[in-house]
Design an enzyme around this catalytic site. Structure first.
Site, PDB file in Angstrom:
ATOM      1  N   ASN A 138       0.819  -1.215   0.000  1.00  0.00           N
ATOM      2  CA  ASN A 138       0.000   0.000   0.000  1.00  0.00           C
ATOM      3  C   ASN A 138       0.850   1.262   0.000  1.00  0.00           C
ATOM      4  O   ASN A 138       0.567   2.225  -0.724  1.00  0.00           O
ATOM      5  CB  ASN A 138      -0.925   0.008   1.217  1.00  0.00           C
ATOM      6  CG  ASN A 138      -2.090  -0.956   1.066  1.00  0.00           C
ATOM      7  OD1 ASN A 138      -2.564  -1.204  -0.032  1.00  0.00           O
ATOM      8  ND2 ASN A 138      -2.559  -1.502   2.177  1.00  0.00           N
TER       9      ASN A 138
ATOM     10  N   HIS B 122      -3.106   2.150  -2.521  1.00  0.00           N
ATOM     11  CA  HIS B 122      -4.157   1.254  -2.042  1.00  0.00           C
ATOM     12  C   HIS B 122      -4.866   0.530  -3.191  1.00  0.00           C
ATOM     13  O   HIS B 122      -5.410  -0.558  -2.994  1.00  0.00           O
ATOM     14  CB  HIS B 122      -5.174   2.027  -1.204  1.00  0.00           C
ATOM     15  CG  HIS B 122      -4.640   2.445   0.130  1.00  0.00           C
ATOM     16  ND1 HIS B 122      -4.588   1.598   1.216  1.00  0.00           N
ATOM     17  CD2 HIS B 122      -4.101   3.623   0.557  1.00  0.00           C
ATOM     18  CE1 HIS B 122      -4.067   2.220   2.247  1.00  0.00           C
ATOM     19  NE2 HIS B 122      -3.750   3.456   1.881  1.00  0.00           N
TER      20      HIS B 122
ATOM     21  N   GLU C 126      -5.866  -7.352   5.990  1.00  0.00           N
ATOM     22  CA  GLU C 126      -5.209  -8.377   5.178  1.00  0.00           C
ATOM     23  C   GLU C 126      -5.209  -9.718   5.897  1.00  0.00           C
ATOM     24  O   GLU C 126      -4.367 -10.580   5.623  1.00  0.00           O
ATOM     25  CB  GLU C 126      -3.772  -7.959   4.836  1.00  0.00           C
ATOM     26  CG  GLU C 126      -2.843  -7.821   6.011  1.00  0.00           C
ATOM     27  CD  GLU C 126      -2.816  -6.428   6.630  1.00  0.00           C
ATOM     28  OE1 GLU C 126      -1.833  -6.150   7.338  1.00  0.00           O
ATOM     29  OE2 GLU C 126      -3.747  -5.640   6.396  1.00  0.00           O
TER      30      GLU C 126
END
Length: 246
Positions: free
Chosen positions: A131, A136, A166
């Site tokens: 990220n 993102h 995640e």
């Protein structure tokens, strides 16, 4: 990407059929209402029906058909809304809410049937770097690819859920600790084969850390999930890209 439904096809069909029948019942009120009006007007209903049979049949079957179609549509939309309420908006996987419900139900089934129940928690290693480095949008692409890849490995009765940013959970009914560990190793291996192309040229790869546990005697859902989570973090502590069995 294919995901298994939360509602079984039979449950969804029952809901749609029930809403259709409700619509037909509501639709039958039109000719009955008209008949009541005719009676209040002092009209001989038997004579009126015989003289205006097509009108009564149209009111009966026409309105029933319209309301049946509307009821079927409502049933389909209601089923779809129930499905969506239990899905993760990004990946389409089951969400934390449904995972908790299924965990409770599977624990009850496992105890009643005397069968093993295992749980795998896994987390993508160094996902924050993806990220931070690529944005993102790239992170979302990785999550989607992981969801599809892992989903393709699992059997029909095995539930995959996204339970955090995640972090994912795999609920494994009728699965021993040894079998669950073998599956976890298989998932770790398929991650080594996965690459995700972002920005048209950049290829990203990720690894995962997995924790595996099996339901203990008289253990509750909270303790079961916490042990799996702790096992996952132990795998990360030991160097990541590995399976830790507790």
């Amino acid at each position: 990407m294919h995901y298994r439904q939360v509602l079984s096809n039979r449950t969804a069909r029952r809901l749609i059929i029930w809403r259709t029948l409700q619509g037909m019942i509501m639709g039958s009120g039109a000719p009955l209402g008209w008949a009541c009006i005719q009676l209040l007007r002092g009209i001989n209903l038997r004579t009126d029906i015989s003289e205006n049979l097509p009108l009564y049949l149209y009111m009966l079957f026409g309105t029933m058909l319209v309301f049946a179609v509307f009821g079927s549509y409502v049933g389909k939309q209601e089923s779809l809304m129930q499905q969506r309420s239990l899905r993760d908006t990004l990946t389409g996987l089951y969400n934390l809410r449904h995972f908790r419900d299924r965990l409770d139900a599977e624990i009850i089934d496992a105890r009643r049937q005397g069968t093993p129940l295992s749980l795998v928690f896994f987390d993508l290693d160094h996902f924050k770097r993806v990220n931070d480095t690529y944005g993102h949008g790239a992170g979302d692409m990785v999550l989607l690819a992981v969801a599809e890849c892992v989903s393709g490995v699992l059997r029909r009765n095995e539930l995959l859920a996204r339970v955090g940013g995640e972090e994912f959970a795999v609920l494994l009914p009728h699965t021993s600790l040894e079998q669950a560990t073998q599956l976890a190793e298989r998932l770790r291996e398929v991650m080594h084969e996965l690459t995700v192309t972002v920005d048209g040229t950049t290829e990203l790869s990720v690894t995962m850390s997995l924790g595996v546990v099996t339901l203990a005697t008289d253990e509750g859902a909270k303790s079961f999930a916490e042990r799996a989570d702790a096992a996952m973090y132990e795998a990360k502590r030991l160097g990541r890209d590995r399976v830790f069995t507790a």
